[in-house]
Design a protein around this motif. Structure first.
Motif, PDB file in Angstrom:
ATOM      1  N   THR A  25       0.831  -1.203   0.000  1.00  0.00           N
ATOM      2  CA  THR A  25       0.000   0.000   0.000  1.00  0.00           C
ATOM      3  C   THR A  25       0.866   1.254   0.000  1.00  0.00           C
ATOM      4  O   THR A  25       2.064   1.186   0.242  1.00  0.00           O
ATOM      5  CB  THR A  25      -0.915   0.040   1.233  1.00  0.00           C
ATOM      6  N   ILE A  26       0.189   2.366  -0.268  1.00  0.00           N
ATOM      7  CA  ILE A  26       0.887   3.639  -0.249  1.00  0.00           C
ATOM      8  C   ILE A  26       0.754   4.246   1.145  1.00  0.00           C
ATOM      9  O   ILE A  26      -0.348   4.310   1.687  1.00  0.00           O
ATOM     10  CB  ILE A  26       0.287   4.597  -1.307  1.00  0.00           C
ATOM     11  N   GLY A  27       1.871   4.636   1.700  1.00  0.00           N
ATOM     12  CA  GLY A  27       1.842   5.259   3.031  1.00  0.00           C
ATOM     13  C   GLY A  27       2.276   6.709   2.943  1.00  0.00           C
ATOM     14  O   GLY A  27       3.205   7.043   2.209  1.00  0.00           O
ATOM     15  N   GLY A  34       8.472  17.776   5.313  1.00  0.00           N
ATOM     16  CA  GLY A  34       7.263  17.867   4.511  1.00  0.00           C
ATOM     17  C   GLY A  34       6.657  16.502   4.263  1.00  0.00           C
ATOM     18  O   GLY A  34       6.792  15.589   5.084  1.00  0.00           O
ATOM     19  N   LEU A  35       6.032  16.371   3.099  1.00  0.00           N
ATOM     20  CA  LEU A  35       5.339  15.120   2.790  1.00  0.00           C
ATOM     21  C   LEU A  35       6.314  14.035   2.330  1.00  0.00           C
ATOM     22  O   LEU A  35       7.150  14.263   1.455  1.00  0.00           O
ATOM     23  CB  LEU A  35       4.303  15.376   1.689  1.00  0.00           C
ATOM     24  N   VAL A  36       6.202  12.867   2.935  1.00  0.00           N
ATOM     25  CA  VAL A  36       7.003  11.712   2.523  1.00  0.00           C
ATOM     26  C   VAL A  36       6.039  10.611   2.104  1.00  0.00           C
ATOM     27  O   VAL A  36       5.100  10.293   2.825  1.00  0.00           O
ATOM     28  CB  VAL A  36       7.910  11.211   3.673  1.00  0.00           C
ATOM     29  N   VAL A  37       6.259  10.070   0.916  1.00  0.00           N
ATOM     30  CA  VAL A  37       5.381   9.030   0.382  1.00  0.00           C
ATOM     31  C   VAL A  37       6.149   7.720   0.290  1.00  0.00           C
ATOM     32  O   VAL A  37       7.211   7.652  -0.335  1.00  0.00           O
ATOM     33  CB  VAL A  37       4.850   9.424  -1.016  1.00  0.00           C
ATOM     34  N   HIS A  38       5.634   6.705   0.944  1.00  0.00           N
ATOM     35  CA  HIS A  38       6.193   5.365   0.809  1.00  0.00           C
ATOM     36  C   HIS A  38       5.311   4.598  -0.167  1.00  0.00           C
ATOM     37  O   HIS A  38       4.137   4.377   0.096  1.00  0.00           O
ATOM     38  CB  HIS A  38       6.225   4.645   2.164  1.00  0.00           C
ATOM     39  N   ALA A  39       5.882   4.213  -1.302  1.00  0.00           N
ATOM     40  CA  ALA A  39       5.080   3.556  -2.330  1.00  0.00           C
ATOM     41  C   ALA A  39       5.654   2.182  -2.652  1.00  0.00           C
ATOM     42  O   ALA A  39       6.853   1.952  -2.531  1.00  0.00           O
ATOM     43  CB  ALA A  39       5.068   4.429  -3.582  1.00  0.00           C
TER      44      ALA A  39
END
Ligand code: ZN
Length: 236
Positions: A25-27, A34-39
């Motif tokens: 999943t995307i976290g 700022g924004l950190v996206v775990h993909a």
């Protein structure tokens, strides 16, 4: 490598940090950067974008909240703003052949030294000034409130604690954090009354709070204010 950007429905563009991970999943998380996206490693960009668009509201509100709580670290340079007894004081650093200790005139904290941009020296001088003022200011208040409570004025030392504003030990010695000098007078008075009350009650019982209240009736709101103010006071 540049960070990917996200175009939000409100027209705002934000850049974020993308970390590909072994996950399904995307976290999303908001950090100091700022924004950190775990993909997941095998996700298409359009799929990722779709999810981010759906979460746009959440992302924006979190970023706004972070901004509101963000406290700018002190730049030890000319014109920097500091707090003194709850009021604004501005650093005024001038170039001078001999180094001088800080002096407060009206709302300016004046500093003179060879290199006005020597931030380490400026910082040292400002903190030395705060400690000196704190000792004088707190001693005076301690004397006033000790008299109100009909107890002898206890010995005072300044503390540099990161988590406590004041303490009182079993020998009746009071320690107060010099950073408190940045707070408005009624907050300093509350902390002093609190520690003095411990000379009568070495606990936080109802009896203790009754003693506090006898010399500081607004202690509840002062305590709350101090809690809210704490991050700001720790800037120094
Ligand atoms: Zn206490």
């Amino acid at each position: 490598m540049t960070n990917p950007t996200l175009q939000l429905p409100n027209g705002e563009t934000i850049s974020y940090l993308l970390e590909r991970r072994q996950r399904r999943t995307i976290g999303l998380k908001i950090t100091a950067d700022g924004l950190v996206v775990h993909a997941p490693k095998r996700i298409f960009e359009y799929q990722l974008n779709q999810v981010l668009q759906q979460k746009a509201h959440w992302i924006l509100s979190k970023l706004k909240a972070r901004e509101a709580n963000y406290i700018e670290p002190i730049q030890w340079l000319n014109d920097e703003h500091l707090l003194y007894l709850g009021t604004d004081v501005q650093l005024q650093i001038t170039q001078h052949s001999t180094s001088k200790t800080a002096v407060l005139t009206q709302n300016k904290l004046l500093i003179a030294q060879q290199d006005p941009n020597n931030q380490t020296l400026t910082c040292r001088k400002v903190i030395a000034w705060y400690k000196k003022q704190a000792l004088a200011d707190f001693s005076r208040r301690l004397e006033i409130f000790a008299a109100k409570l009909h107890v002898p004025t206890p010995p005072l030392t300044l503390s540099n604690a990161k988590s406590r504003w004041g303490s009182c030990n079993s020998r009746g010695e009071v320690r107060l954090n010099w950073r408190l000098l940045q707070a408005p007078p009624h907050i300093i008075n509350y902390v002093i009354c609190h520690e003095l009350a411990h000379l009568k009650e070495m606990n936080h019982s109802a009896k203790f709070w009754a003693v506090v209240s006898s010399i500081c009736p607004d202690y509840k709101s002062a305590e709350k204010e101090l809690k809210n103010l704490s991050p700001q006071l720790h800037r120094l």
